[in-house]
Structure formats: structure tokens, C-alpha cells
Design a protein around this motif. Structure first.
Motif, PDB file in Angstrom:
ATOM      1  N   ASN A   1      38.270  37.618  33.836  1.00  0.00           N
ATOM      2  CA  ASN A   1      36.826  37.794  33.737  1.00  0.00           C
ATOM      3  C   ASN A   1      36.172  37.637  35.111  1.00  0.00           C
ATOM      4  OD1 ASN A   1      36.670  34.978  34.225  1.00  0.00           O
ATOM      5  ND2 ASN A   1      36.738  34.537  32.027  1.00  0.00           N
ATOM      6  N   ALA A   2      34.860  37.764  35.152  1.00  0.00           N
ATOM      7  CA  ALA A   2      34.141  37.724  36.428  1.00  0.00           C
ATOM      8  C   ALA A   2      34.321  36.390  37.139  1.00  0.00           C
ATOM      9  CB  ALA A   2      32.656  38.008  36.190  1.00  0.00           C
ATOM     10  N   GLU A   3      34.325  35.314  36.370  1.00  0.00           N
ATOM     11  CA  GLU A   3      34.453  33.982  36.968  1.00  0.00           C
ATOM     12  C   GLU A   3      35.828  33.804  37.613  1.00  0.00           C
ATOM     13  OE1 GLU A   3      33.218  29.442  35.739  1.00  0.00           O
ATOM     14  OE2 GLU A   3      33.989  30.784  34.187  1.00  0.00           O
ATOM     15  N   LEU A   4      36.878  34.194  36.905  1.00  0.00           N
ATOM     16  CA  LEU A   4      38.228  34.100  37.471  1.00  0.00           C
ATOM     17  C   LEU A   4      38.376  35.024  38.676  1.00  0.00           C
ATOM     18  CD1 LEU A   4      40.461  33.973  34.252  1.00  0.00           C
ATOM     19  CD2 LEU A   4      39.909  32.088  35.812  1.00  0.00           C
ATOM     20  N   ALA A   5      37.722  36.185  38.626  1.00  0.00           N
ATOM     21  CA  ALA A   5      37.797  37.121  39.743  1.00  0.00           C
ATOM     22  C   ALA A   5      37.167  36.528  40.997  1.00  0.00           C
ATOM     23  CB  ALA A   5      37.105  38.432  39.375  1.00  0.00           C
ATOM     24  N   ILE A   6      36.048  35.829  40.846  1.00  0.00           N
ATOM     25  CA  ILE A   6      35.398  35.178  41.990  1.00  0.00           C
ATOM     26  C   ILE A   6      36.316  34.119  42.591  1.00  0.00           C
ATOM     27  CG2 ILE A   6      33.510  33.647  42.674  1.00  0.00           C
ATOM     28  CD1 ILE A   6      31.760  35.146  40.629  1.00  0.00           C
ATOM     29  N   ILE A   7      36.913  33.307  41.724  1.00  0.00           N
ATOM     30  CA  ILE A   7      37.853  32.280  42.189  1.00  0.00           C
ATOM     31  C   ILE A   7      39.014  32.930  42.942  1.00  0.00           C
ATOM     32  CG2 ILE A   7      39.520  30.543  41.432  1.00  0.00           C
ATOM     33  CD1 ILE A   7      37.619  29.955  39.070  1.00  0.00           C
ATOM     34  N   ALA A   8      39.549  34.014  42.377  1.00  0.00           N
ATOM     35  CA  ALA A   8      40.694  34.690  42.994  1.00  0.00           C
ATOM     36  C   ALA A   8      40.332  35.308  44.336  1.00  0.00           C
ATOM     37  CB  ALA A   8      41.214  35.765  42.044  1.00  0.00           C
ATOM     38  N   LEU A   9      39.140  35.874  44.453  1.00  0.00           N
ATOM     39  CA  LEU A   9      38.709  36.477  45.718  1.00  0.00           C
ATOM     40  C   LEU A   9      38.605  35.423  46.821  1.00  0.00           C
ATOM     41  CD1 LEU A   9      35.980  38.964  44.418  1.00  0.00           C
ATOM     42  CD2 LEU A   9      38.144  39.576  45.524  1.00  0.00           C
ATOM     43  N   ILE A  10      38.075  34.254  46.475  1.00  0.00           N
ATOM     44  CA  ILE A  10      37.980  33.169  47.453  1.00  0.00           C
ATOM     45  C   ILE A  10      39.376  32.724  47.889  1.00  0.00           C
ATOM     46  CG2 ILE A  10      37.249  30.774  47.805  1.00  0.00           C
ATOM     47  CD1 ILE A  10      34.963  31.343  45.805  1.00  0.00           C
ATOM     48  N   MET A  11      40.257  32.565  46.900  1.00  0.00           N
ATOM     49  CA  MET A  11      41.623  32.146  47.211  1.00  0.00           C
ATOM     50  C   MET A  11      42.340  33.192  48.054  1.00  0.00           C
ATOM     51  SD  MET A  11      42.652  30.606  43.463  1.00  0.00           S
ATOM     52  CE  MET A  11      44.359  30.323  43.917  1.00  0.00           C
ATOM     53  N   GLY A  12      42.165  34.445  47.712  1.00  0.00           N
ATOM     54  CA  GLY A  12      42.812  35.512  48.475  1.00  0.00           C
ATOM     55  C   GLY A  12      42.359  35.546  49.918  1.00  0.00           C
ATOM     56  N   ALA A  13      41.067  35.344  50.125  1.00  0.00           N
ATOM     57  CA  ALA A  13      40.539  35.341  51.501  1.00  0.00           C
ATOM     58  C   ALA A  13      41.155  34.223  52.325  1.00  0.00           C
ATOM     59  CB  ALA A  13      39.017  35.192  51.465  1.00  0.00           C
ATOM     60  N   CYS A  14      41.480  33.107  51.660  1.00  0.00           N
ATOM     61  CA  CYS A  14      42.064  31.965  52.371  1.00  0.00           C
ATOM     62  C   CYS A  14      43.513  32.190  52.771  1.00  0.00           C
ATOM     63  CB  CYS A  14      41.968  30.709  51.506  1.00  0.00           C
ATOM     64  SG  CYS A  14      40.280  30.189  51.176  1.00  0.00           S
ATOM     65  N   THR A  15      44.168  33.187  52.171  1.00  0.00           N
ATOM     66  CA  THR A  15      45.557  33.459  52.556  1.00  0.00           C
ATOM     67  C   THR A  15      45.648  34.245  53.862  1.00  0.00           C
ATOM     68  OG1 THR A  15      45.697  35.567  51.335  1.00  0.00           O
ATOM     69  CG2 THR A  15      46.247  33.533  50.122  1.00  0.00           C
TER      70      THR A  15
END
Length: 254
Positions: free
Chosen positions: A200-214
Motif C-alpha cells: 500500500n501507499a504507506e509501505l511504499a513510502i517506507i520502502a522508498l526511504i529505505m531504498g534511498a539509504c542503500t
């Protein structure tokens, strides 16, 4: 944190968010030095926070970003024929895998992830240095199996490297082509999980933040690998993955 329509984010403490960001950075750095483990390490920390059912959908976004940065860096080294042979069927079967994943019970998903995490270490050691001599048919068949598995468990990408080695790739061309296949498959998984509302949108936001940190973690890996022994980092990753996988497997049956 304020709700803003995202209750899961509101319930996560700032210290937990900072820890997840640090884990994503460190996982990308470690995997950049040892050649594997980013998704496996992130899954260990992600499962207790978001639940087992969210792991593969969220990691699809995280690893898409991580691999896209690698594709961009090595964009002149892509082997398009191999990408098409493997990623073509993989994107189709990834859809089927996503549908099955959506229907699985959370405890089953956690047990599957735990088994895969533990099994990934002996599998990686078995595959290390081995080459598969693939023709076009083998590539297509492998792509179909890989795509399906990648929607069900973390760490399926470990199977791709021996195939590409057997096809004659090495160095930058291996890294770029492997990453491009992962990007294509993860994009399809993101679309499938999104349509099924597993992402969902909330999980997608979390994932985008995590991805940027990689992304900075991958850059740091290049600097560290010139100054330390890669065997130390590989051993540390393996130990962490096995212990965490065992804990997840036990938790699935408690």
C-alpha cells in the motif's frame, strides 16, 4: 510521530526509523563488499517491525532502487540479450508468484523466509566459483523459475550470478546485467503487489526511504573494500543471516 493518514508510520518510533536507515546503509555497504546479502540482512530487521507479509513487497521497492543505482553506474556494460532472455520470462512468472504470495498466511511466509535465509549460506558456498553453461533455452527456463521464486522469498537473486558467469560475463558487465534483471523483475513485482494491495501507499513510502539509504552504502563499499579483507565481511554477513533466519523460523511456530 503524527498520523497524517499513515497509522503504521505513526506507531514507529524515531529511534526505530533511524535504526532501519542505518541497517539499509550498512547492508548495502556489506553486500557491496561481499557480493551478496543486502536483501537478506534488511529482511531480518524488517520482519519484526512491519510483519513477515510486508517483507517481499517492501524489499521489491528497496532492491529496485539499489539495483537501479548500480545499473546507472555501469550503464555502458549492459548485456541486453541476456537481460531479455532471463528477465522476459521472469517478469511473467513473477506475477504468478505475487498472486500466490498474497494468498499465503503470514506465519507460512515467515517460515519460508527463515528457511531461505538459513539455506542461502550453504547454497551460496556451493554455487561460488561454479558456472552453468547455458544456452538460450536454459536461460529462458531459468528466468521463469527465478521470477516465480523472487515473488515468494528473499534472496532468490543469488541464483542469477552463476548463470551469468557461465554465459561469460564478469566484472562490471556481470554486475550491470545482474542488476538490470533485478530491476525489471522488481518493477513487475511492485506493480503486482500494488494492485493486490499487499504493497500500500504507506509501505511504499517506507520502502522508498529505505531504498534511498542503500545508495550511499553502495558507494561507501567501494572505498572500504580497498582497505579491508572481504572474507571478514562475508563471514559476518553469513553468521548474521543464519542466526536471524533461525530466530524467524522458531518464531513462526511459536
Amino acid at each position: 510521530m503524527p498520523d497524517w493518514g499513515f497509522p503504521l508510520l505513526a506507531d514507529i518510533e524515531i529511534t526505530t526509523i533511524l535504526l532501519v536507515i542505518a541497517v539499509c546503509f550498512g547492508a548495502a555497504a556489506l553486500s557491496g563488499m561481499s557480493g551478496f546479502g543486502a536483501g537478506l540482512i534488511i529482511a531480518l530487521f524488517l520482519t519484526p517491525i512491519l510483519g513477515a507479509k510486508a517483507v517481499v513487497p517492501v524489499l521489491s521497492v528497496v532492491m529496485m532502487i539499489n539495483n537501479f543505482s548500480r545499473v546507472w553506474f555501469f550503464r555502458g556494460e549492459l548485456h541486453w540479450r541476456l537481460i531479455a532472455l532471463v528477465a522476459g520470462p521472469a517478469t511473467v512468472t513473477a506475477l504468478l508468484g505475487a498472486v500466490l504470495y498474497d494468498r499465503l498466511d503470514s506465519a507460512v511466509v515467515q517460515a519460508m523466509i527463515g528457511v531461505v535465509l538459513i539455506g542461502s549460506i550453504p547454497l551460496r558456498r556451493y554455487l561460488a566459483g561454479r558456472k552453468v553453461a547455458p544456452n538460450n533455452g536454459v536461460m529462458i527456463a531459468f528466468g521463469g523459475g527465478f521470477g516465480f521464486l523472487s515473488s515468494l522469498v528473499v534472496g532468490a537473486g543469488i541464483l542469477v550470478v552463476p548463470l551469468l558467469l557461465g554465459a561469460g560475463l564478469a566484472g562490471a558487465s556481470l554486475l550491470a546485467t545482474d542488476a538490470a534483471i533485478a530491476v525489471a523483475v522488481n518493477l513487475v513485482k511492485i506493480a503486482a503487489f500494488g494492485s493486490l494491495e499487499t504493497l500500500n501507499a504507506e509501505l511504499a513510502i517506507i520502502a522508498l526511504i529505505m531504498g534511498a539509504c542503500t545508495i550511499p552504502g553502495t558507494w561507501v563499499a567501494a572505498w572500504i573494500v580497498r582497505r579491508t579483507d572481504v572474507r571478514i565481511h562475508t563471514a559476518a554477513v553469513e553468521a548474521l543471516v543464519v542466526v536471524g533466519g533461525a530466530a524467524m523460523l522458531v518464531g513462526a511456530f511459536l
